[in-house]
Design a protein around this motif. Structure first.
Motif, PDB file in Angstrom:
ATOM      1  N   PHE A 232      26.010  67.311  -7.973  1.00 14.17           N
ATOM      2  CA  PHE A 232      25.569  65.969  -8.322  1.00 14.17           C
ATOM      3  C   PHE A 232      24.329  66.020  -9.205  1.00 14.17           C
ATOM      4  CE2 PHE A 232      27.938  65.760  -4.452  1.00 14.17           C
ATOM      5  CZ  PHE A 232      28.671  64.572  -4.534  1.00 14.17           C
ATOM      6  N   LYS A 233      24.366  65.320 -10.323  1.00 12.09           N
ATOM      7  CA  LYS A 233      23.203  65.178 -11.173  1.00 12.09           C
ATOM      8  C   LYS A 233      22.312  64.085 -10.596  1.00 12.09           C
ATOM      9  CE  LYS A 233      21.689  64.031 -15.853  1.00 12.09           C
ATOM     10  NZ  LYS A 233      22.103  63.611 -17.219  1.00 12.09           N
ATOM     11  N   ILE A 234      21.024  64.383 -10.454  1.00 12.47           N
ATOM     12  CA  ILE A 234      20.068  63.413  -9.901  1.00 12.47           C
ATOM     13  C   ILE A 234      19.348  62.756 -11.076  1.00 12.47           C
ATOM     14  CG2 ILE A 234      18.190  63.041  -8.294  1.00 12.47           C
ATOM     15  CD1 ILE A 234      20.826  64.095  -7.058  1.00 12.47           C
ATOM     16  N   ASP A 235      19.845  61.614 -11.482  1.00 12.69           N
ATOM     17  CA  ASP A 235      19.341  60.944 -12.686  1.00 12.69           C
ATOM     18  C   ASP A 235      18.264  59.911 -12.351  1.00 12.69           C
ATOM     19  OD1 ASP A 235      21.108  59.325 -11.363  1.00 12.69           O
ATOM     20  OD2 ASP A 235      22.338  58.844 -13.113  1.00 12.69           O
ATOM     21  N   LEU A 236      17.295  60.339 -11.537  1.00 10.06           N
ATOM     22  CA  LEU A 236      16.140  59.502 -11.209  1.00 10.06           C
ATOM     23  C   LEU A 236      14.986  59.872 -12.133  1.00 10.06           C
ATOM     24  CD1 LEU A 236      16.353  59.864  -7.326  1.00 10.06           C
ATOM     25  CD2 LEU A 236      16.921  57.811  -8.639  1.00 10.06           C
ATOM     26  N   ALA A 237      14.233  58.868 -12.560  1.00 15.12           N
ATOM     27  CA  ALA A 237      13.145  59.107 -13.511  1.00 15.12           C
ATOM     28  C   ALA A 237      12.082  60.018 -12.906  1.00 15.12           C
ATOM     29  CB  ALA A 237      12.531  57.780 -13.931  1.00 15.12           C
ATOM     30  N   ARG A 238      11.479  60.828 -13.753  1.00 16.75           N
ATOM     31  CA  ARG A 238      10.314  61.637 -13.383  1.00 16.75           C
ATOM     32  C   ARG A 238       9.117  61.140 -14.181  1.00 16.75           C
ATOM     33  NH1 ARG A 238      11.612  66.092 -10.292  1.00 16.75           N
ATOM     34  NH2 ARG A 238      13.690  66.979 -10.495  1.00 16.75           N
ATOM     35  N   PRO A 239       7.890  61.350 -13.633  1.00 15.64           N
ATOM     36  CA  PRO A 239       7.559  61.982 -12.347  1.00 15.64           C
ATOM     37  C   PRO A 239       7.953  61.099 -11.167  1.00 15.64           C
ATOM     38  CG  PRO A 239       5.589  61.111 -13.378  1.00 15.64           C
ATOM     39  CD  PRO A 239       6.689  60.944 -14.383  1.00 15.64           C
ATOM     40  N   ARG A 240       8.081  61.739 -10.012  1.00  8.57           N
ATOM     41  CA  ARG A 240       8.521  61.034  -8.801  1.00  8.57           C
ATOM     42  C   ARG A 240       7.515  61.200  -7.673  1.00  8.57           C
ATOM     43  NH1 ARG A 240      14.371  64.010  -8.548  1.00  8.57           N
ATOM     44  NH2 ARG A 240      15.110  63.428 -10.636  1.00  8.57           N
ATOM     45  N   ASP A 241       7.427  60.184  -6.851  1.00  2.49           N
ATOM     46  CA  ASP A 241       6.759  60.278  -5.561  1.00  2.49           C
ATOM     47  C   ASP A 241       7.874  60.326  -4.521  1.00  2.49           C
ATOM     48  OD1 ASP A 241       5.809  58.980  -2.952  1.00  2.49           O
ATOM     49  OD2 ASP A 241       3.909  59.350  -3.977  1.00  2.49           O
ATOM     50  N   VAL A 242       7.907  61.376  -3.724  1.00  7.79           N
ATOM     51  CA  VAL A 242       9.060  61.594  -2.857  1.00  7.79           C
ATOM     52  C   VAL A 242       9.219  60.510  -1.792  1.00  7.79           C
ATOM     53  CG1 VAL A 242       9.061  64.088  -3.211  1.00  7.79           C
ATOM     54  CG2 VAL A 242       7.757  63.121  -1.300  1.00  7.79           C
ATOM     55  N   ALA A 243       8.128  59.840  -1.432  1.00  6.42           N
ATOM     56  CA  ALA A 243       8.230  58.754  -0.452  1.00  6.42           C
ATOM     57  C   ALA A 243       8.721  57.471  -1.118  1.00  6.42           C
ATOM     58  CB  ALA A 243       6.886  58.529   0.226  1.00  6.42           C
ATOM     59  N   GLU A 244       8.138  57.148  -2.271  1.00  4.46           N
ATOM     60  CA  GLU A 244       8.482  55.900  -2.944  1.00  4.46           C
ATOM     61  C   GLU A 244       9.900  55.917  -3.522  1.00  4.46           C
ATOM     62  OE1 GLU A 244       5.481  55.200  -5.843  1.00  4.46           O
ATOM     63  OE2 GLU A 244       3.886  54.881  -4.357  1.00  4.46           O
ATOM     64  N   ILE A 245      10.349  57.080  -3.992  1.00  7.93           N
ATOM     65  CA  ILE A 245      11.643  57.150  -4.670  1.00  7.93           C
ATOM     66  C   ILE A 245      12.796  56.858  -3.711  1.00  7.93           C
ATOM     67  CG2 ILE A 245      12.178  59.607  -4.305  1.00  7.93           C
ATOM     68  CD1 ILE A 245      12.558  57.712  -7.630  1.00  7.93           C
ATOM     69  N   ARG A 246      12.555  57.004  -2.418  1.00  7.63           N
ATOM     70  CA  ARG A 246      13.638  56.836  -1.448  1.00  7.63           C
ATOM     71  C   ARG A 246      14.046  55.375  -1.265  1.00  7.63           C
ATOM     72  NH1 ARG A 246      12.223  61.766   2.844  1.00  7.63           N
ATOM     73  NH2 ARG A 246      11.666  63.212   1.181  1.00  7.63           N
ATOM     74  N   SER A 247      13.229  54.460  -1.781  1.00 10.51           N
ATOM     75  CA  SER A 247      13.613  53.044  -1.731  1.00 10.51           C
ATOM     76  C   SER A 247      14.289  52.589  -3.018  1.00 10.51           C
ATOM     77  CB  SER A 247      12.378  52.178  -1.462  1.00 10.51           C
ATOM     78  OG  SER A 247      11.425  52.325  -2.503  1.00 10.51           O
ATOM     79  N   ASP A 248      14.406  53.494  -3.984  1.00  9.18           N
ATOM     80  CA  ASP A 248      15.061  53.169  -5.253  1.00  9.18           C
ATOM     81  C   ASP A 248      16.557  52.987  -5.012  1.00  9.18           C
ATOM     82  OD1 ASP A 248      16.536  53.804  -7.815  1.00  9.18           O
ATOM     83  OD2 ASP A 248      14.490  53.941  -8.571  1.00  9.18           O
ATOM     84  N   PRO A 249      17.166  51.903  -5.535  1.00  7.38           N
ATOM     85  CA  PRO A 249      18.604  51.676  -5.318  1.00  7.38           C
ATOM     86  C   PRO A 249      19.474  52.852  -5.762  1.00  7.38           C
ATOM     87  CG  PRO A 249      17.586  49.713  -6.224  1.00  7.38           C
ATOM     88  CD  PRO A 249      16.547  50.786  -6.276  1.00  7.38           C
ATOM     89  N   ARG A 250      19.078  53.534  -6.841  1.00 12.42           N
ATOM     90  CA  ARG A 250      19.858  54.678  -7.309  1.00 12.42           C
ATOM     91  C   ARG A 250      19.778  55.830  -6.322  1.00 12.42           C
ATOM     92  NH1 ARG A 250      24.310  56.660  -8.970  1.00 12.42           N
ATOM     93  NH2 ARG A 250      24.137  58.510 -10.294  1.00 12.42           N
ATOM     94  N   PHE A 251      18.621  56.023  -5.681  1.00 14.09           N
ATOM     95  CA  PHE A 251      18.483  57.038  -4.636  1.00 14.09           C
ATOM     96  C   PHE A 251      19.461  56.749  -3.494  1.00 14.09           C
ATOM     97  CE2 PHE A 251      16.950  58.763  -0.700  1.00 14.09           C
ATOM     98  CZ  PHE A 251      16.389  59.999  -1.013  1.00 14.09           C
ATOM     99  N   VAL A 252      19.498  55.507  -3.070  1.00 13.12           N
ATOM    100  CA  VAL A 252      20.395  55.107  -1.973  1.00 13.12           C
ATOM    101  C   VAL A 252      21.852  55.363  -2.361  1.00 13.12           C
ATOM    102  CG1 VAL A 252      21.148  53.182  -0.538  1.00 13.12           C
ATOM    103  CG2 VAL A 252      18.724  53.404  -1.154  1.00 13.12           C
ATOM    104  N   GLU A 253      22.185  55.066  -3.598  1.00 15.88           N
ATOM    105  CA  GLU A 253      23.552  55.273  -4.079  1.00 15.88           C
ATOM    106  C   GLU A 253      23.908  56.762  -4.099  1.00 15.88           C
ATOM    107  OE1 GLU A 253      26.273  54.135  -8.021  1.00 15.88           O
ATOM    108  OE2 GLU A 253      24.112  53.772  -8.014  1.00 15.88           O
ATOM    109  N   LEU A 254      22.984  57.576  -4.622  1.00  9.81           N
ATOM    110  CA  LEU A 254      23.228  59.024  -4.659  1.00  9.81           C
ATOM    111  C   LEU A 254      23.345  59.598  -3.253  1.00  9.81           C
ATOM    112  CD1 LEU A 254      20.744  59.976  -7.514  1.00  9.81           C
ATOM    113  CD2 LEU A 254      23.203  60.455  -7.542  1.00  9.81           C
ATOM    114  N   HIS A 255      22.498  59.136  -2.360  1.00 10.59           N
ATOM    115  CA  HIS A 255      22.540  59.615  -0.974  1.00 10.59           C
ATOM    116  C   HIS A 255      23.917  59.347  -0.366  1.00 10.59           C
ATOM    117  CE1 HIS A 255      21.623  60.068   3.287  1.00 10.59           C
ATOM    118  NE2 HIS A 255      20.478  60.651   2.960  1.00 10.59           N
ATOM    119  N   ALA A 256      24.439  58.160  -0.573  1.00  8.25           N
ATOM    120  CA  ALA A 256      25.748  57.807  -0.023  1.00  8.25           C
ATOM    121  C   ALA A 256      26.851  58.686  -0.618  1.00  8.25           C
ATOM    122  CB  ALA A 256      26.044  56.327  -0.288  1.00  8.25           C
ATOM    123  N   GLN A 257      26.774  58.944  -1.936  1.00 12.06           N
ATOM    124  CA  GLN A 257      27.787  59.765  -2.599  1.00 12.06           C
ATOM    125  C   GLN A 257      27.769  61.206  -2.080  1.00 12.06           C
ATOM    126  OE1 GLN A 257      26.949  59.449  -6.786  1.00 12.06           O
ATOM    127  NE2 GLN A 257      27.674  57.338  -6.946  1.00 12.06           N
TER     128      GLN A 257
END
Length: 277
Positions: A232-257
């Motif tokens: 899976f390609k993780i197409d989330l923008a960088r730089p990232r904060d590992v706590a904040e990024i987990r509320s990103d809708p794309r993070f949730v979508e990737l997690h489910a996939q």
């Protein structure tokens, strides 16, 4: 979501159709195939995480990449060259505590430099610089037992990165830390990686950690004979904060996939562990 490496780009680390089979010490007729027919490449500057069920062979894969184990079949290449013996272009950060308890933080951090023949004055200057980078300025004279778990992990991180490896191999390095310290360490690692963009192969059992840190996530099957079953390609923008990024809708979508692929393998692995017990 699949990602294909640019054909013109030489991988920093390539596992080419490798398998690894162990023979029982008690009965040489008994064989256990930990890794089977696995092909995996990590590009220069790419952060790749590998997830899979407990005991599936993730660490075996890392040890093969480090040159600590030789595959039973297939080959490993480092920047296009066959790996023979220890991978001298890689740094390895272990899951278990690997600091020398009789040495100070500074002595632990600079041990690799001294073994490599770097002059003591230069090693000390580099050690001070790296201790400062990981937030331990002024702690160089402390022994491991005088440091918290998070501080010891910072020392281990500096110990690995001070050698300036082209490839960084990490085996669940933050799994023993509490969640707050763990997230601090994850962000520190990402900041250091962003500055130097080394190839990273990161082993973890934590899917959240894998997604929040990586460019790609590889899912391994349950063992024996583990092999990649998802990429899976993780197409989330960088730089990232590992706590904040987990509320990103794309993070949730990737997690489910990814969990949709991983879940069945985790259940298989759990059943296998119950059977062995």
């Amino acid at each position: 979501m699949m990602q294909t490496m640019n054909q013109a780009e030489t991988p920093a680390l390539l596992f080419d159709n490798i398998s690894c089979t162990f023979v029982s010490a008690e009965d040489n007729k008994q064989r256990h195939t930990a890794v089977a027919a696995t092909t995996l490449s990590i590009a220069p500057g790419e952060f790749v995480s590998v997830v899979g069920p407990t005991g599936c062979g993730k660490s075996t894969l890392l040890n093969i990449g480090a040159g600590l184990l030789s595959p039973s079949s297939g080959s490993v290449q480092v920047f296009g060259q066959p790996l023979q013996g220890i991978n001298k272009r890689a740094g390895y950060m272990f899951q278990a505590e690997a600091l020398m308890p009789w040495k100070t933080a500074m002595e632990n951090v600079t041990a690799g430099l001294k073994f490599s023949g770097v002059a003591p004055e230069q090693a000390a200057a580099d050690g001070e610089s790296w201790l400062a980078r990981v937030g331990l300025k002024g702690f160089g004279d402390r022994y491991p037992h005088q440091l918290s778990g998070g501080m010891r992990k910072r020392v281990a991180l500096a110990q690995t990165l001070i050698m300036d490896p082209d490839i960084i191999l990490m085996d669940e390095p933050f799994s023993a830390l509490d969640i707050q310290t763990r997230q601090l360490m994850e962000n520190e690692l990402l900041e250091l990686w962003q500055a130097r963009k080394k190839a990273v192969l990161f082993i973890t059992h934590d899917l959240d950690e894998a997604i929040s840190m990586s460019d790609r996530v590889i899912v391994l099957s349950a063992g024996p004979g583990t092999h990649p079953i998802g990429e899976f390609k993780i197409d989330l923008a960088r730089p990232r904060d590992v706590a904040e990024i987990r509320s990103d809708p794309r993070f949730v979508e990737l997690h489910a996939q990814i969990w949709a692929v991983l879940r069945e393998e985790v259940l298989k692995g759990y059943q296998q562990q119950k059977t062995k017990a």
